[in-house]
Each structure stands twice: as C-alpha cells, then as structure tokens.
Design a protein around this motif. Structure first.
Motif, PDB file in Angstrom:
ATOM      1  N   ILE A  44      16.851  -5.733  19.596  1.00  0.00           N
ATOM      2  CA  ILE A  44      17.648  -4.927  20.164  1.00  0.00           C
ATOM      3  C   ILE A  44      18.403  -3.826  19.466  1.00  0.00           C
ATOM      4  CG2 ILE A  44      17.795  -6.572  22.107  1.00  0.00           C
ATOM      5  CD1 ILE A  44      20.665  -7.332  20.934  1.00  0.00           C
ATOM      6  N   ASN A  45      18.365  -3.802  18.152  1.00  0.00           N
ATOM      7  CA  ASN A  45      19.176  -2.906  17.367  1.00  0.00           C
ATOM      8  C   ASN A  45      18.409  -1.649  17.398  1.00  0.00           C
ATOM      9  OD1 ASN A  45      21.174  -4.457  16.772  1.00  0.00           O
ATOM     10  ND2 ASN A  45      20.595  -5.120  14.724  1.00  0.00           N
ATOM     11  N   GLU A  46      19.046  -0.470  16.847  1.00  0.00           N
ATOM     12  CA  GLU A  46      18.341   0.645  16.849  1.00  0.00           C
ATOM     13  C   GLU A  46      17.331   0.665  15.206  1.00  0.00           C
ATOM     14  OE1 GLU A  46      20.867   3.945  15.657  1.00  0.00           O
ATOM     15  OE2 GLU A  46      22.418   2.751  15.041  1.00  0.00           O
ATOM     16  N   LYS A  47      16.304   1.294  15.503  1.00  0.00           N
ATOM     17  CA  LYS A  47      15.358   1.547  14.390  1.00  0.00           C
ATOM     18  C   LYS A  47      15.045   2.783  13.847  1.00  0.00           C
ATOM     19  CE  LYS A  47      13.618  -2.645  16.516  1.00  0.00           C
ATOM     20  NZ  LYS A  47      14.631  -2.576  17.520  1.00  0.00           N
ATOM     21  N   GLY A  48      15.358   3.843  14.775  1.00  0.00           N
ATOM     22  CA  GLY A  48      15.141   5.287  14.564  1.00  0.00           C
ATOM     23  C   GLY A  48      13.583   5.370  14.440  1.00  0.00           C
ATOM     24  N   ARG A  49      12.837   6.101  13.663  1.00  0.00           N
ATOM     25  CA  ARG A  49      11.714   6.312  13.686  1.00  0.00           C
ATOM     26  C   ARG A  49      10.966   5.182  12.834  1.00  0.00           C
ATOM     27  NH1 ARG A  49      11.714  12.436  11.268  1.00  0.00           N
ATOM     28  NH2 ARG A  49      13.698  11.415  10.180  1.00  0.00           N
ATOM     29  N   VAL A  50       9.600   4.913  13.340  1.00  0.00           N
ATOM     30  CA  VAL A  50       8.891   3.737  12.738  1.00  0.00           C
ATOM     31  C   VAL A  50       7.706   4.176  12.556  1.00  0.00           C
ATOM     32  CG1 VAL A  50       8.175   1.423  12.803  1.00  0.00           C
ATOM     33  CG2 VAL A  50      10.199   2.157  14.107  1.00  0.00           C
ATOM     34  N   HIS A  51       6.953   4.056  11.265  1.00  0.00           N
ATOM     35  CA  HIS A  51       5.682   4.361  10.756  1.00  0.00           C
ATOM     36  C   HIS A  51       4.692   3.252  10.313  1.00  0.00           C
ATOM     37  CE1 HIS A  51       2.645   7.319   9.675  1.00  0.00           C
ATOM     38  NE2 HIS A  51       2.585   6.830   8.574  1.00  0.00           N
ATOM     39  N   PHE A  52       3.524   3.222  10.521  1.00  0.00           N
ATOM     40  CA  PHE A  52       2.859   2.358   9.896  1.00  0.00           C
ATOM     41  C   PHE A  52       1.583   3.012   8.985  1.00  0.00           C
ATOM     42  CE2 PHE A  52       4.402  -0.457  13.135  1.00  0.00           C
ATOM     43  CZ  PHE A  52       4.280  -1.730  12.911  1.00  0.00           C
ATOM     44  N   ASN A  53       1.279   2.679   7.999  1.00  0.00           N
ATOM     45  CA  ASN A  53       0.152   3.371   7.241  1.00  0.00           C
ATOM     46  C   ASN A  53      -0.715   2.276   6.858  1.00  0.00           C
ATOM     47  OD1 ASN A  53      -1.503   4.519   5.148  1.00  0.00           O
ATOM     48  ND2 ASN A  53      -0.154   6.082   5.132  1.00  0.00           N
ATOM     49  N   ILE A  54      -2.210   2.440   7.463  1.00  0.00           N
ATOM     50  CA  ILE A  54      -3.130   1.415   7.277  1.00  0.00           C
ATOM     51  C   ILE A  54      -3.938   1.782   6.184  1.00  0.00           C
ATOM     52  CG2 ILE A  54      -5.012  -0.109   8.534  1.00  0.00           C
ATOM     53  CD1 ILE A  54      -2.418  -0.234   9.703  1.00  0.00           C
ATOM     54  N   GLY A  55      -3.926   1.046   4.893  1.00  0.00           N
ATOM     55  CA  GLY A  55      -4.500   1.270   4.023  1.00  0.00           C
ATOM     56  C   GLY A  55      -5.938   1.125   3.917  1.00  0.00           C
ATOM     57  N   LYS A  56      -6.975   1.500   2.930  1.00  0.00           N
ATOM     58  CA  LYS A  56      -8.234   1.169   3.002  1.00  0.00           C
ATOM     59  C   LYS A  56      -8.564  -0.224   2.494  1.00  0.00           C
ATOM     60  CE  LYS A  56      -9.519   5.882   1.693  1.00  0.00           C
ATOM     61  NZ  LYS A  56     -10.380   6.829   0.581  1.00  0.00           N
ATOM     62  N   PRO A  57      -9.559  -0.864   3.021  1.00  0.00           N
ATOM     63  CA  PRO A  57      -9.962  -2.137   2.663  1.00  0.00           C
ATOM     64  C   PRO A  57      -9.925  -2.173   0.910  1.00  0.00           C
ATOM     65  CG  PRO A  57     -10.907  -1.577   4.467  1.00  0.00           C
ATOM     66  CD  PRO A  57     -10.425  -0.384   4.165  1.00  0.00           C
ATOM     67  N   ILE A  58      -9.624  -3.198   0.479  1.00  0.00           N
ATOM     68  CA  ILE A  58      -9.810  -3.176  -1.171  1.00  0.00           C
ATOM     69  C   ILE A  58     -11.132  -3.881  -1.761  1.00  0.00           C
ATOM     70  CG2 ILE A  58      -7.176  -3.345  -1.120  1.00  0.00           C
ATOM     71  CD1 ILE A  58      -7.436  -6.164  -1.973  1.00  0.00           C
ATOM     72  N   ASP A  59     -11.885  -3.981  -0.888  1.00  0.00           N
ATOM     73  CA  ASP A  59     -13.266  -4.703  -1.367  1.00  0.00           C
ATOM     74  C   ASP A  59     -13.765  -4.037  -2.631  1.00  0.00           C
ATOM     75  OD1 ASP A  59     -12.702  -5.774   1.031  1.00  0.00           O
ATOM     76  OD2 ASP A  59     -14.513  -5.448   2.034  1.00  0.00           O
ATOM     77  N   HIS A  60     -14.058  -2.945  -2.638  1.00  0.00           N
ATOM     78  CA  HIS A  60     -14.613  -2.098  -3.627  1.00  0.00           C
ATOM     79  C   HIS A  60     -14.106  -2.215  -5.066  1.00  0.00           C
ATOM     80  CE1 HIS A  60     -11.669   1.045  -2.584  1.00  0.00           C
ATOM     81  NE2 HIS A  60     -11.981   1.593  -3.442  1.00  0.00           N
ATOM     82  N   MET A  61     -12.654  -2.592  -5.020  1.00  0.00           N
ATOM     83  CA  MET A  61     -11.932  -2.797  -6.267  1.00  0.00           C
ATOM     84  C   MET A  61     -11.988  -4.411  -6.797  1.00  0.00           C
ATOM     85  SD  MET A  61      -8.780  -0.502  -5.416  1.00  0.00           S
ATOM     86  CE  MET A  61      -8.783   1.110  -4.777  1.00  0.00           C
ATOM     87  N   LEU A  62     -12.589  -5.125  -6.058  1.00  0.00           N
ATOM     88  CA  LEU A  62     -12.602  -6.519  -6.402  1.00  0.00           C
ATOM     89  C   LEU A  62     -13.475  -6.955  -7.624  1.00  0.00           C
ATOM     90  CD1 LEU A  62     -12.073  -8.052  -2.747  1.00  0.00           C
ATOM     91  CD2 LEU A  62     -10.469  -8.500  -4.814  1.00  0.00           C
ATOM     92  N   ASP A  63     -14.794  -6.077  -7.591  1.00  0.00           N
ATOM     93  CA  ASP A  63     -15.679  -6.448  -8.664  1.00  0.00           C
ATOM     94  C   ASP A  63     -14.963  -6.138  -9.898  1.00  0.00           C
ATOM     95  OD1 ASP A  63     -17.969  -6.822  -7.219  1.00  0.00           O
ATOM     96  OD2 ASP A  63     -18.158  -4.980  -6.460  1.00  0.00           O
ATOM     97  N   THR A  64     -14.250  -5.026 -10.107  1.00  0.00           N
ATOM     98  CA  THR A  64     -13.561  -4.764 -11.218  1.00  0.00           C
ATOM     99  C   THR A  64     -12.590  -5.748 -11.788  1.00  0.00           C
ATOM    100  OG1 THR A  64     -13.760  -2.503 -10.852  1.00  0.00           O
ATOM    101  CG2 THR A  64     -12.332  -3.158 -12.720  1.00  0.00           C
ATOM    102  N   ILE A  65     -11.708  -6.533 -10.830  1.00  0.00           N
ATOM    103  CA  ILE A  65     -10.899  -7.452 -10.888  1.00  0.00           C
ATOM    104  C   ILE A  65     -11.582  -8.522 -11.453  1.00  0.00           C
ATOM    105  CG2 ILE A  65      -9.117  -9.013 -10.056  1.00  0.00           C
ATOM    106  CD1 ILE A  65      -8.111  -6.770  -8.062  1.00  0.00           C
ATOM    107  N   GLU A  66     -12.809  -9.105 -11.069  1.00  0.00           N
ATOM    108  CA  GLU A  66     -13.457 -10.102 -11.253  1.00  0.00           C
ATOM    109  C   GLU A  66     -14.067 -10.173 -12.691  1.00  0.00           C
ATOM    110  OE1 GLU A  66     -14.994 -13.475 -11.094  1.00  0.00           O
ATOM    111  OE2 GLU A  66     -14.836 -12.713  -9.109  1.00  0.00           O
TER     112      GLU A  66
END
Length: 389
Positions: A265-287
């Motif tokens: 019930i409290n005021e929130k002003g503007r709200v924004h969501f940013n959906i990032g890219k799936p991180i699958d392609h970076m997991l090989d490097t972590i591995e």
C-alpha cells in the motif's frame, strides 16, 4: 524416478486442489479482512462470489492476483516498465535470479509484466517464516509459490536444501515452469544487492554433473528490479538501526506481516524491471577456471555484475549519493524540484520511526544509504574477466 509427489510439502497447489483451498480461504475471517484491506470497495459477499467461481490456478491468478497487482500498480506507483523481454523465448523456462527489495511485490509485479507480454507467470520461492498463518500458506501456494524452509536444524537444512534444489530442477525441466528466486535470503535492507553463494551451492545440489552443464540446465537470467521509492524504506531503516543498537534484535512474525502489507500500500513512484540475457554462454569459461579459484564466487560476481549494470538509477539515487558523500558529483542527474520532493518523502517516512530512537542523525544516514548504494555499486562496477560484453 522423481515425481511431483516427492515435493508435496513444499510445492505450489495444482488445479485439482483449487476448489478445496478456495473453500478454506473464503471461510477464513482473517483472509477476508486482508482482501478487503487491499480492495476497500469490495464487500465480503463480492470477494466470496469472485473466488467461488475460480476453478484453476490460471483463473485464480488472472481473476484475483493479476487484478490485485494491477490495482497496486494503478494506486501506488507512477507506472511500471520492463526492458529485456527480447532476451527470452516465451516457450522456454528460466530461473530468474533477482535483487530483492519487497517481500511480495518483486515477484508479483514481474509476473504482471510477463502476463501482459504473453509469457507464462513464474513459480515463486517464499520463505516458510512468512507463512505465519495457514491461510497465508494457502494463498501463496495458489499463486504458484513453493516453500523455502527456514529456521531448521543443520541436518534438516541439508535435507530441505536438497529437496528444494531438486524441486527447482524438476519445475524447470519437467514441469517446464519458470522460477523466480531472490539472490539472497531476505530483502536487502541497505540497497547493496549481493548474490549469496549459499544460494548457488543449494542449486548445485541437484546436479549429478559438472558445474557448467548443471547451471546451463537451469537457464539463469539475472533480473534487476528498481523502485523509485523503496516500498518499506522507513521500516528497513529502523531495522538496520535496531540491529546496530540492540543486542540480539530479531524481527517478529508481526513485523514480516506488517512489511508485506505496507509494501503493497505504500507509494513506490516509478518501477522498472530489466531482464538480463541468460548467462549460459559464460559458464564454459567459469568451468575452465583454475581449480584454485572459486567457481561459485565467479558465478555470484557475474550475476551481481548484471544486476548492478542493469539497475535503473532514479534521480533519488543520485540525490542520496551526493548527500551521503557531501558532493555535487551528480547535480546533472536531478533538478532542485526533484531533490525537494525526495527530501519531503524522507521527512514523511522519518516521522513514522523517529520516536523509536534518539539518534535521528543515524536514522537519516541509513535512509539515504539505502538509496545511495546502487549508485556506489554502479561506480564500482568491475567487469569479471570472463564477461564478453
């Protein structure tokens, strides 16, 4: 062979259970009062009639939860926006790992945006500590929530973590349901969003394969949620202060329920969501990282990098940063009018908690730090060496 019955104590309800659960809810006086608090114009009879017509989870979400969330958006925000949906395939399931600012709204508002854009809503992780009444458990499990067990023994924690990990894997890859889970246990109280490695270790417990292959199978998508006004900024300020000044301070179940209601019930002003890219392609490097390096830390750093980079910084964030640091570094990011408006908001919120402490200066510092820390994180943003963008 894992089946849904292995998760009966934590899983969301399914369609075959809806009518029975609805009948329990409409007989619960506390639930009716809760619904009327959120829908002031609705009589008990109107609520009962609307719910009695619900026969499936999709109908419950569409006729009740989505309408409730839209009511919250219309009455307590200045609008809600979303970027990054082009990064997703509507036919695929994902594990959304996000910063955590509000107990209920983070996932509820995300589901509204997904619903309005042709995506299936997510299943939602919720801590058992929040299910302080049976009707609350019924309500959230009708809303596709599954239970994360809290306050258990070490032995029970290992068992429940393994079950939770197995359920998330099962939901993603057998049920084909997307999942929302916070990057940490509990909301961030100071605006400093960090992914807990313990969360990632829990997710790994269901993997009978190497690190990379398992996390690719989870299809992790980092999500940044940004509120112009933190829904519970004053309550968080007081909680941080009490933890600093009162030895052994612990929140109560009433505190959590109050936070849930105030957040809606409290005021929130503007709200924004940013959906990032799936991180699958970076997991090989972590591995492929040297065994002396912590892969869980690397994965947590990657998720944090995405969230800090994609977090929408509002004028309030820049104003608070300049106040905390006694600087004029971001004068070009806000107007005098915006600063005056934010300070009025702060004074209004401080008035609700200042009688709990004599140290009003520290309370105000904590309040400003909640808003300033996202800017600090952006300024300190260090791209992990394996990030390609």
């Amino acid at each position: 062979m894992i089946s849904e019955s292995d998760f009966d104590d934590i899983r969301p309800y399914n369609d075959s259970e809806v009518v029975e659960v609805i009948n329990r809810l409409i007989q619960e006086e506390a639930f009716i009062k809760f619904a009327q608090q959120l829908f002031p114009g609705f009589s008990k009879e109107m609520i009962e009639k609307a719910l009695s017509e619900v026969k499936s989870i999709k109908e419950f979400q569409g006729n009740f939860i989505i309408r409730l969330a839209q009511h919250i958006i219309d009455n307590t925000t200045k609008g809600i926006t979303i970027d990054g949906l082009e990064n997703l395939d509507p036919k695929q399931s994902y594990l959304f790992i996000s910063d955590h600012r509000d107990i209920i709204l983070d996932s509820a508002l995300l589901n509204v945006m997904l619903h309005h854009n042709g995506f299936e809503t997510t299943e939602i992780a919720i801590g058992s500590n929040l299910l302080i009444q049976p009707w609350i458990a019924d309500l959230v499990k009708l809303n596709k929530s599954f239970v994360v067990n809290r306050n258990v023994t070490v032995r029970q924690m290992l068992e429940s973590s393994k079950q939770l990990s197995n359920y998330i894997n099962f939901a993603l890859n057998t049920k084909k349901s997307s999942i929302w889970i916070a990057q940490r246990e509990g909301r961030t109280k100071d605006g400093d969003d960090r992914t807990q490695q313990s969360l990632l270790k829990m997710l790994q417990m269901s993997g009978g394969r190497e690190f990379c292959a398992h996390f690719k199978n989870l299809r992790i998508v980092p999500v940044a949620i940004s509120y112009e006004y933190e829904p519970c900024d004053a309550m968080k300020t007081l909680e941080v202060h009490l933890k600093e000044t009162e030895s052994g301070y612990q929140k109560t179940a009433k505190d959590d329920l109050r936070s849930m209601i105030r957040g809606m019930i409290n005021e929130k002003g503007r709200v924004h969501f940013n959906i990032g890219k799936p991180i699958d392609h970076m997991l090989d490097t972590i591995e492929e990282m040297d065994e002396s390096k912590d892969k869980y830390k690397a994965l947590a750093d990657l998720i944090d990098y995405r969230i800090h980079k994609n977090y929408k910084l509002w004028p309030d964030n820049y104003i608070a940063y300049d106040i905390v640091n006694g600087s004029k570094e971001f004068l070009d990011k806000y107007t005098i009018e915006e600063k005056e408006l934010f300070l009025k908001h702060m004074e209004k919120k401080m008035a609700t908690i200042e009688d709990r402490s004599e140290d009003t200066e520290r309370l105000r510092q904590i309040f400003f730090e909640i808003y300033a820390n996202p800017v600090k994180n952006r300024l300190e943003l260090t791209k992990p060496e394996f990030v390609l963008d």
